[in-house]
Design a protein around this motif. Structure first.
Motif, PDB file in Angstrom:
ATOM      1  N   LEU A  81      62.428  61.666   1.410  1.00 42.04           N
ATOM      2  CA  LEU A  81      61.432  62.700   1.128  1.00 42.04           C
ATOM      3  C   LEU A  81      60.028  62.227   1.498  1.00 42.04           C
ATOM      4  O   LEU A  81      59.230  62.987   2.057  1.00 42.04           O
ATOM      5  CB  LEU A  81      61.495  63.087  -0.349  1.00 42.04           C
ATOM      6  N   ILE A  82      59.752  60.960   1.204  1.00 45.89           N
ATOM      7  CA  ILE A  82      58.423  60.417   1.526  1.00 45.89           C
ATOM      8  C   ILE A  82      58.241  60.288   3.034  1.00 45.89           C
ATOM      9  O   ILE A  82      57.234  60.748   3.594  1.00 45.89           O
ATOM     10  CB  ILE A  82      58.223  59.055   0.837  1.00 45.89           C
ATOM     11  N   LEU A  83      59.224  59.678   3.703  1.00 47.92           N
ATOM     12  CA  LEU A  83      59.107  59.475   5.152  1.00 47.92           C
ATOM     13  C   LEU A  83      59.141  60.798   5.907  1.00 47.92           C
ATOM     14  O   LEU A  83      58.466  60.947   6.936  1.00 47.92           O
ATOM     15  CB  LEU A  83      60.240  58.564   5.640  1.00 47.92           C
ATOM     16  N   GLY A  84      59.911  61.760   5.391  1.00 43.61           N
ATOM     17  CA  GLY A  84      59.940  63.073   6.025  1.00 43.61           C
ATOM     18  C   GLY A  84      58.610  63.792   5.918  1.00 43.61           C
ATOM     19  O   GLY A  84      58.247  64.586   6.793  1.00 43.61           O
ATOM     20  N   SER A  85      57.866  63.503   4.849  1.00 43.57           N
ATOM     21  CA  SER A  85      56.546  64.117   4.656  1.00 43.57           C
ATOM     22  C   SER A  85      55.448  63.370   5.407  1.00 43.57           C
ATOM     23  O   SER A  85      54.320  63.851   5.483  1.00 43.57           O
ATOM     24  CB  SER A  85      56.206  64.150   3.160  1.00 43.57           C
ATOM     25  N   LEU A  86      55.801  62.192   5.942  1.00 47.83           N
ATOM     26  CA  LEU A  86      54.831  61.381   6.694  1.00 47.83           C
ATOM     27  C   LEU A  86      55.405  61.082   8.077  1.00 47.83           C
ATOM     28  O   LEU A  86      55.813  59.947   8.372  1.00 47.83           O
ATOM     29  CB  LEU A  86      54.532  60.076   5.948  1.00 47.83           C
ATOM     30  N   PRO A  87      55.474  62.089   8.944  1.00 48.68           N
ATOM     31  CA  PRO A  87      56.137  61.908  10.253  1.00 48.68           C
ATOM     32  C   PRO A  87      55.520  60.815  11.113  1.00 48.68           C
ATOM     33  O   PRO A  87      56.226  60.149  11.868  1.00 48.68           O
ATOM     34  CB  PRO A  87      55.979  63.284  10.913  1.00 48.68           C
ATOM     35  N   LYS A  88      54.208  60.603  11.017  1.00 53.29           N
ATOM     36  CA  LYS A  88      53.581  59.552  11.819  1.00 53.29           C
ATOM     37  C   LYS A  88      54.044  58.162  11.372  1.00 53.29           C
ATOM     38  O   LYS A  88      54.234  57.262  12.194  1.00 53.29           O
ATOM     39  CB  LYS A  88      52.055  59.667  11.724  1.00 53.29           C
ATOM     40  N   VAL A  89      54.214  57.990  10.073  1.00 52.97           N
ATOM     41  CA  VAL A  89      54.726  56.717   9.554  1.00 52.97           C
ATOM     42  C   VAL A  89      56.180  56.527   9.955  1.00 52.97           C
ATOM     43  O   VAL A  89      56.604  55.427  10.342  1.00 52.97           O
ATOM     44  CB  VAL A  89      54.580  56.660   8.015  1.00 52.97           C
ATOM     45  N   PHE A  90      56.957  57.607   9.897  1.00 50.41           N
ATOM     46  CA  PHE A  90      58.388  57.530  10.219  1.00 50.41           C
ATOM     47  C   PHE A  90      58.618  57.112  11.665  1.00 50.41           C
ATOM     48  O   PHE A  90      59.623  56.459  11.980  1.00 50.41           O
ATOM     49  CB  PHE A  90      59.059  58.879   9.949  1.00 50.41           C
ATOM     50  N   LYS A  91      57.703  57.458  12.572  1.00 47.47           N
ATOM     51  CA  LYS A  91      57.848  57.061  13.974  1.00 47.47           C
ATOM     52  C   LYS A  91      57.890  55.549  14.132  1.00 47.47           C
ATOM     53  O   LYS A  91      58.536  55.024  15.036  1.00 47.47           O
ATOM     54  CB  LYS A  91      56.704  57.652  14.802  1.00 47.47           C
ATOM     55  N   TYR A  92      57.189  54.837  13.256  1.00 48.74           N
ATOM     56  CA  TYR A  92      57.199  53.380  13.301  1.00 48.74           C
ATOM     57  C   TYR A  92      58.422  52.791  12.592  1.00 48.74           C
ATOM     58  O   TYR A  92      58.912  51.722  12.966  1.00 48.74           O
ATOM     59  CB  TYR A  92      55.922  52.826  12.654  1.00 48.74           C
ATOM     60  N   VAL A  93      58.919  53.500  11.570  1.00 45.47           N
ATOM     61  CA  VAL A  93      60.051  53.008  10.783  1.00 45.47           C
ATOM     62  C   VAL A  93      61.382  53.319  11.464  1.00 45.47           C
ATOM     63  O   VAL A  93      62.335  52.530  11.393  1.00 45.47           O
ATOM     64  CB  VAL A  93      60.021  53.631   9.368  1.00 45.47           C
ATOM     65  N   ASN A  94      61.449  54.434  12.151  1.00 50.42           N
ATOM     66  CA  ASN A  94      62.707  54.920  12.720  1.00 50.42           C
ATOM     67  C   ASN A  94      63.397  53.930  13.657  1.00 50.42           C
ATOM     68  O   ASN A  94      64.623  53.772  13.581  1.00 50.42           O
ATOM     69  CB  ASN A  94      62.476  56.256  13.435  1.00 50.42           C
ATOM     70  N   PRO A  95      62.683  53.249  14.569  1.00 50.39           N
ATOM     71  CA  PRO A  95      63.382  52.291  15.448  1.00 50.39           C
ATOM     72  C   PRO A  95      64.149  51.212  14.687  1.00 50.39           C
ATOM     73  O   PRO A  95      65.270  50.854  15.058  1.00 50.39           O
ATOM     74  CB  PRO A  95      62.238  51.692  16.286  1.00 50.39           C
ATOM     75  N   SER A  96      63.555  50.705  13.621  1.00 48.83           N
ATOM     76  CA  SER A  96      64.244  49.695  12.816  1.00 48.83           C
ATOM     77  C   SER A  96      65.469  50.280  12.123  1.00 48.83           C
ATOM     78  O   SER A  96      66.523  49.630  12.040  1.00 48.83           O
ATOM     79  CB  SER A  96      63.284  49.113  11.768  1.00 48.83           C
ATOM     80  N   LEU A  97      65.347  51.506  11.622  1.00 42.77           N
ATOM     81  CA  LEU A  97      66.480  52.169  10.982  1.00 42.77           C
ATOM     82  C   LEU A  97      67.616  52.388  11.970  1.00 42.77           C
ATOM     83  O   LEU A  97      68.792  52.173  11.648  1.00 42.77           O
ATOM     84  CB  LEU A  97      66.043  53.515  10.394  1.00 42.77           C
ATOM     85  N   GLN A  98      67.262  52.803  13.194  1.00 39.53           N
ATOM     86  CA  GLN A  98      68.285  53.037  14.212  1.00 39.53           C
ATOM     87  C   GLN A  98      68.939  51.742  14.662  1.00 39.53           C
ATOM     88  O   GLN A  98      70.097  51.745  15.112  1.00 39.53           O
ATOM     89  CB  GLN A  98      67.672  53.766  15.410  1.00 39.53           C
ATOM     90  N   LEU A  99      68.219  50.630  14.544  1.00 39.18           N
ATOM     91  CA  LEU A  99      68.791  49.320  14.870  1.00 39.18           C
ATOM     92  C   LEU A  99      69.801  48.882  13.819  1.00 39.18           C
ATOM     93  O   LEU A  99      70.871  48.330  14.139  1.00 39.18           O
ATOM     94  CB  LEU A  99      67.668  48.285  14.982  1.00 39.18           C
ATOM     95  N   LEU A 100      69.489  49.129  12.554  1.00 37.77           N
ATOM     96  CA  LEU A 100      70.348  48.682  11.460  1.00 37.77           C
ATOM     97  C   LEU A 100      71.497  49.645  11.174  1.00 37.77           C
ATOM     98  O   LEU A 100      72.568  49.216  10.727  1.00 37.77           O
ATOM     99  CB  LEU A 100      69.506  48.512  10.191  1.00 37.77           C
ATOM    100  N   ARG A 101      71.286  50.929  11.426  1.00 38.51           N
ATOM    101  CA  ARG A 101      72.275  51.951  11.052  1.00 38.51           C
ATOM    102  C   ARG A 101      73.658  51.742  11.664  1.00 38.51           C
ATOM    103  O   ARG A 101      74.659  51.908  10.955  1.00 38.51           O
ATOM    104  CB  ARG A 101      71.734  53.335  11.434  1.00 38.51           C
TER     105      ARG A 101
END
Length: 253
Positions: A81-101
């Motif tokens: 919910l937090i990251l979805g409400s902060l799309p600019k922040v999620f752009k930096y977090v998403n690559p790491s999530l996609q690496l670990l997922r």
């Protein structure tokens, strides 16, 4: 009436599965000690019930599952919910999530055992990992897909954070979140058993390893049957909870 029909389908489906199992037993050249019949597995099931091992194993597994799955869902939804409400922040977090997922939770098992030893904690951590990424990413996606109309209406009524999150964003995104939580339950239950086969001295997963070591294929198959039935029951219960919440929020009539 619908519940009765649904129960009929479940019973018939299970009977067909048992029939195929019995047919395979008759046609197989394997010893019954290696490939037991359904009746032998059911007899082993009653044996485990009588000596208390089945209840103890189910209790240990459910304890780990409830803690691991519950903590995972709560954490993933909150962060989503937090990251979805902060799309600019999620752009930096998403690559790491996609690496670990894509990494299988069981790949972490040797590292988890080294850190936490043998017991409840390794299995809980594996369950947490198994459910975390699907729920987190689905929650972010659900928030990003919310119609702008909801936010315009909220703005007109003067709704601001944190009320906006719990009164608008979460209810609007809930159907997709609920679907992810539902699907993650199956993955978490699967990896609970895998985790217990390596990092625990009790539970249904350990029961499978113990049956294999003692060459008790009947107990092994009986335990597998119990795992499947519990998974079916959990899937039904979370589906029922999902429908009730959606109905309460006007998402289902």
């Amino acid at each position: 009436m619908k519940k009765i029909l649904s129960l009929k389908y479940v019973v018939v489906s299970i009977l067909i599965l048992l029939g195929i199992w019995q047919l395979a037993f008759w046609l197989s050249d394997y010893s019954s000690a290696l490939f037991p019949s359904p009746l032998m597995a059911i007899e082993a099931l009653f044996e485990m019930i009588e000596d208390g091992t089945l209840i103890a194993s189910i209790a240990a597994s459910m304890y780990r599952f409830v803690i691991g799955y519950g903590l995972s869902v709560i954490t993933a939804v909150f962060l989503g919910l937090i990251l979805g409400s902060l799309p600019k922040v999620f752009k930096y977090v998403n690559p790491s999530l996609q690496l670990l997922r894509p990494i299988s939770p069981t790949a972490w098992m040797p590292f988890v055992v080294l850190l936490f030893g043998i017991g409840d904690l390794p299995a809980i951590v594996i369950i947490f990992i198994a459910a975390f990424f699907p729920v987190l990413l689905s929650t972010v996606s659900a928030v990003n897909k919310i119609d702008d109309m909801y936010f315009r209406v909220a703005d007109n009524f003067g709704i601001r954070q944190p009320q906006l999150m719990w009164k608008v964003i979460f209810p609007a995104a809930f159907p997709q979140i609920a679907n992810a939580v539902h699907l993650a339950l199956g993955s978490a239950w699967i990896f609970l058993v895998a985790g217990e086969m390596v990092g625990a001295q009790s539970g249904l997963g350990f029961q499978i390893i113990d049956a294999r070591n003692n060459i008790r294929a009947d107990i092994l198959l009986a335990t597998i049957l119990v795992i499947g039935l519990i998974g079916l029951l959990l899937d039904f219960l979370i589906g029922l909870l999902e429908k009730r919440i959606l109905k309460a929020w006007g998402g289902e009539q």
